[in-house]
Design an enzyme around this catalytic site. Structure first.
Site, short mmCIF file in Angstrom:
data_model
loop_
_atom_site.label_atom_id
_atom_site.label_comp_id
_atom_site.label_asym_id
_atom_site.label_seq_id
_atom_site.Cartn_x
_atom_site.Cartn_y
_atom_site.Cartn_z
N GLU A 332 -1.62 2.30 -61.64
CA GLU A 332 -1.73 0.92 -62.12
C GLU A 332 -3.16 0.40 -61.99
O GLU A 332 -3.39 -0.72 -61.53
CB GLU A 332 -0.75 0.01 -61.37
CG GLU A 332 0.70 0.38 -61.60
CD GLU A 332 1.69 -0.61 -61.01
OE1 GLU A 332 1.40 -1.20 -59.96
OE2 GLU A 332 2.76 -0.78 -61.63
N ASP A 408 10.86 2.10 -60.34
CA ASP A 408 10.21 1.04 -59.57
C ASP A 408 11.23 0.05 -59.00
O ASP A 408 11.35 -1.06 -59.53
CB ASP A 408 9.21 0.31 -60.48
CG ASP A 408 8.27 -0.59 -59.69
OD1 ASP A 408 8.27 -0.50 -58.45
OD2 ASP A 408 7.54 -1.37 -60.32
N GLU A 430 9.95 4.88 -49.21
CA GLU A 430 9.48 3.50 -49.42
C GLU A 430 10.59 2.72 -50.12
O GLU A 430 10.93 2.98 -51.27
CB GLU A 430 8.20 3.46 -50.28
CG GLU A 430 7.71 2.04 -50.52
CD GLU A 430 6.38 1.97 -51.28
OE1 GLU A 430 5.46 2.77 -50.98
OE2 GLU A 430 6.27 1.10 -52.18
N GLU A 436 11.89 -8.02 -55.86
CA GLU A 436 11.15 -8.20 -57.11
C GLU A 436 12.05 -8.14 -58.33
O GLU A 436 11.90 -8.91 -59.27
CB GLU A 436 10.07 -7.12 -57.18
CG GLU A 436 9.28 -7.09 -58.46
CD GLU A 436 8.21 -6.01 -58.45
OE1 GLU A 436 8.04 -5.32 -57.42
OE2 GLU A 436 7.53 -5.87 -59.48
C1 GCV Z 1 1.77 -3.72 -55.44
C2 GCV Z 1 5.29 -2.56 -59.16
C3 GCV Z 1 5.04 -4.00 -58.84
C4 GCV Z 1 3.59 -4.21 -58.42
C5 GCV Z 1 3.31 -3.29 -57.23
C6 GCV Z 1 3.58 -1.87 -57.65
C7 GCV Z 1 3.38 -0.90 -56.50
O1 GCV Z 1 4.61 -2.18 -60.29
O2 GCV Z 1 5.36 -4.80 -59.92
O3 GCV Z 1 3.42 -5.55 -58.08
O4 GCV Z 1 1.98 -3.44 -56.81
O5 GCV Z 1 4.92 -1.75 -58.07
O6 GCV Z 1 4.36 -0.57 -55.87
O7 GCV Z 1 2.26 -0.49 -56.26
#
Ligand code: GCV
Length: 742
Positions: A332, A408, A430, A436
């Site tokens: 990302e 995710d 994890e 979320e």
């Molecule tokens: C911390 C998802 C979430 C992101 C998060 C990412 C990750 O994409 O939307 O906010 O970033 O996971 O776990 O690194």
């Protein structure tokens, strides 16, 4: 709650139109009045004092008469045979606090063993005869034994361990049993070494995917001003056996390694140390480059390596028990070793070399997916493709931290195919405690069943076959661990809602024992958090156990996933198809078309199933042998596909959405009936959230059905209520200030 009232309420809610939902507060009051006589007077009395949730599960509420007398007999005095230390001081203080709360009066403390004493003793403090009767070897360095025994000719209750931290954990376990009415005698040791919270907290106090206010770390005030709350944070975590905390977001800023921030982290470490909690930091891979101290961040560059070594040495001077680094690299948009044509192994091992002299660990995340979604035909495959070839090549102080599923943190995902596929590498679980994708802190979703479902899953690797929990423990003598993305913030109740505290609790309990039972954990939490009364805790546990499945039903049933709104991830948006990366679009995942729905991950599609052990892959190759819960994760099926129920896929899909809405309404009614047994403040705060959840469930249901229908062109099955609005209405909804986008 009696069945007749339950059924009546269910019918009422089922037949309510959206307009009538406005009447819910009135109905809640009616229910309150109707239900009051159902509660015993003692329960009604228990609701008197309003609570704000700050005390978490450590409320130590006064015990009812008989239980109080019984407990009193076990703790007439609290005696410490172990030497005084910050950790045994903490244990003594907690026992005093807990007993004062539950008994109404704190017992005397001392070091003289007398009948009825509650005694804290390490193995070394006990005579051989007592020590050998306790099987303390099984307790290891962190476990404990809670046992009635004779000591120095007296009848005592012994909290015994091999270490001070074992005594603290044992004290919390004893208090937990006392508060929840469980047997006081027990013995336990953690199955995993690192039991760690991951805070996604930023230096400006925003929290990425945080729904409980600001970061609890007041970075600006630290290190000079140390909030008393940090101590309660340490108590709460230690009560569960959590022994590490990563203070900052995995999307890390380079400044986190500046001397100013190290000093702030050191101040927190000082508070946490007596509670056995080590501090960790997330690091940005390009830190030395961004701080302009090196010309590159290439992990094989000698200057870069020397920089990290110096940095580690400096951190350990400030924080001698610093835990190590958590790293999100080449994911990302985060920098990483691949930017220099190096590998994850090169990057992780460079940091591991810097930390090794200090006994620190690297938690290197496997959550990677390529920019542009170009590296693979299926985002779900990328982590396995990138990491599996490196099995056995990471340094001994590296753990690869793998999300529970391959996409995710969705409401339901099959377990990640890396579990079991890297037998020579310590894999760390994890989980995401913050919700979320499960309704933030507004919707109730108890995550114990989600965690348990993953941990208990059979990987079909190994002989006998290993569960995911077995895999986490599979490397004897090596590091093992579990991480949870924290749901903690500055809100008075810590987690944004009272019930979200249970997710923190469940994570901690399962990190200690990954074979724990989600229902038993919910019951134990409910007894401490709300009431020991069997009917009340039973009703609370019942709601909790349904809640996550309800969310799956009204958001992403049958293996659907990633259908949420863009960016903030609130609300349904299955129609989104215009984001720059294909694998950011919901349409990429559900593949709804005229002919059917679902992602073909079999050999005719992306063949992601081949990443699982052959026996499991064979099972998943056929929709008939694929669990229906994840059917559309693995298969693209026609709308008229016949489900086990005899219904078509189209009918079944809709029935799940309807069930989810019903379940959300049922939870509302069940909670309403509990009003007499719960203090008014926590009851009202939860009732308001449940009302919002019912509306959210309806929104998801209506929007998704409207969308699917627009593509499938199928009529709604007979008797199914049409969505309240047309698709265009849902497509136009915007949530510009949804929280958590920090
Ligand atoms: C911390 C998802 C979430 C992101 C998060 C990412 C990750 O994409 O939307 O906010 O970033 O996971 O776990 O690194």
């Amino acid at each position: 709650m009696p069945e007749i009232l339950r059924r009546t309420l269910r019918d009422v809610f089922r037949h309510m139109t959206r307009a009538r939902l406005a009447l819910l507060p009135v109905l809640a009051v009616m229910l309150l009045l109707a239900a009051t006589p159902l509660m015993a007077p003692a329960q009604a009395a228990a609701q008197a004092a309003d609570e704000d949730g700050y005390a978490l599960w450590l409320r130590y509420a006064p015990l009812p008469g008989a239980a109080r007398a019984q407990l009193q007999a076990q703790a007439r005095t609290v005696v410490r045979l172990a030497p005084a230390s910050p950790t045994t001081d903490a244990a003594m203080a907690e026992l005093q606090r807990g007993l004062a709360g539950m008994l109404g009066k704190a017992p005397a403390t001392g070091n003289t063993v007398a009948d009825g004493a509650l005694v804290l003793a390490r193995a070394a403090d006990l005579p051989d005869t007592v020590r050998s009767s306790l099987a303390l070897a099984d307790a290891g360095t962190e476990g404990y034994v809670l046992r009635r025994t004779r000591l120095q000719g007296k009848n005592v209750f012994l909290i015994a361990a091999n270490s001070d931290i074992g005594l603290l954990y044992g004290s919390f376990a004893w208090l937990r049993a006392a508060a929840s009415g469980a047997p006081l005698e027990s013995a336990s040791a953690p199955a995993l070494k690192l039991r760690v919270l991951n805070h996604w907290d930023n230096p400006d106090r925003t929290v990425e995917r945080g729904y409980a206010g600001q970061s609890i770390w007041d970075w600006w005030a630290l290190p000079d001003i140390v909030d008393a709350r940090y101590l309660d944070y340490a108590r709460a975590n230690a009560s569960l056996g959590i022994n590490g905390t990563v203070l900052n977001n995995v999307n890390a800023k380079a400044e986190m390694l500046s001397p100013a921030f190290i000093a702030k982290a050191a101040a927190l470490a000082g508070v946490f140390r007596p509670y056995g909690i080590r501090v960790y930091l997330s690091v940005r891979f390009s830190t030395p480059l961004e701080l302009k101290e090196t010309a590159t961040a290439d992990p094989l560059d000698p200057q870069v390596r020397a920089w990290w070594q110096r940095e580690a040495d400096e951190i350990y001077r400030a924080i001698p028990d610093f835990g190590g680094f958590l790293v999100k690299a080449n994911s990302e948009g985060q920098p990483g070793p691949q930017d220099y044509h190096r590998t994850h192994v090169d990057g992780a091992n460079m940091l591991a070399a810097a930390l090794a002299p200090h006994n620190g660990a690297v938690m290197w995340r496997a959550f990677v997916y390529a920019p542009g979604g170009t590296k693979t035909d299926d985002r779900a495959k990328q982590a396995y493709d990138e990491f599996k070839p490196f099995d056995g090549r990471f340094a001994p102080n590296v753990l690869v931290q793998v999300k529970n599923g391959a996409i995710d943190f969705q409401p339901r995902e099959p377990f990640h195919p890396l579990f079991g596929a890297m037998p020579r590498t310590p894999l760390m679980m994890e989980f995401q405690i913050t919700k979320e994708y499960l309704g933030f802190s507004t919707d109730m979703a108890y995550l114990g069943p989600l965690f348990q479902e993953t941990l208990a899953a059979n990987t079909h690797h190994g002989s006998p076959p290993l569960s995911v929990a077995d895999v986490l423990q599979q490397a004897p003598g090596k590091l093992t661990g579990m991480a949870g993305v924290a749901n903690i913030g500055s809100d008075r109740n810590w987690s944004g809602s009272h019930f979200d505290q249970a997710n923190w609790y469940a994570f901690g309990r399962l990190a200690w024992n990954p074979r724990g039972d989600a229902r038993a954990i919910a019951d134990e939490w409910a007894a401490q958090t709300f009431s020991r009364d069997t009917a009340v805790r039973g009703a609370v546990t019942g709601m909790m156990m349904v809640s996550r499945e309800a969310v799956v039903n009204y958001m992403t049933p049958l293996g659907l996933h990633h259908m949420m709104g863009t960016g903030h991830h609130h609300g349904p948006a299955p129609w989104v198809d215009n984001l720059e990366r294909p694998d950011w679009n919901p349409v990429y995942y559900h593949r709804t078309a005229r002919d059917g729905i679902g992602f073909d991950r079999t050999a005719t599609g992306s063949n992601a199933i081949a990443q699982y052990a052959p026996a499991l892959a064979a099972q998943l190759a056929d929709p008939r042998t694929t669990p229906e819960q994840v059917l559309l994760w693995f298969h693209h099926l026609p709308w008229d596909y016949r489900m086990a129920s005899g219904r078509t896929l189209w009918q079944e899909l809709i029935s799940h959405y309807d069930r989810g809405v019903r379940q959300a309404r049922d939870m509302q009614a069940q909670w309403a009936a509990l009003a007499p047994a719960i203090d008014a403040r926590r009851h009202a705060e939860t009732a308001a959230r449940l009302q919002r959840q019912a509306a959210n469930a309806q929104l998801w249901r209506d929007a998704c059905i409207a969308y699917f229908q627009s593509v499938s062109g199928l009529p709604l099955p007979a008797g199914v209520a049409p969505p309240a609005h047309d698709l265009d209405h849902y497509r136009k909804l915007r949530f510009p200030y949804a929280p958590g986008n920090g």
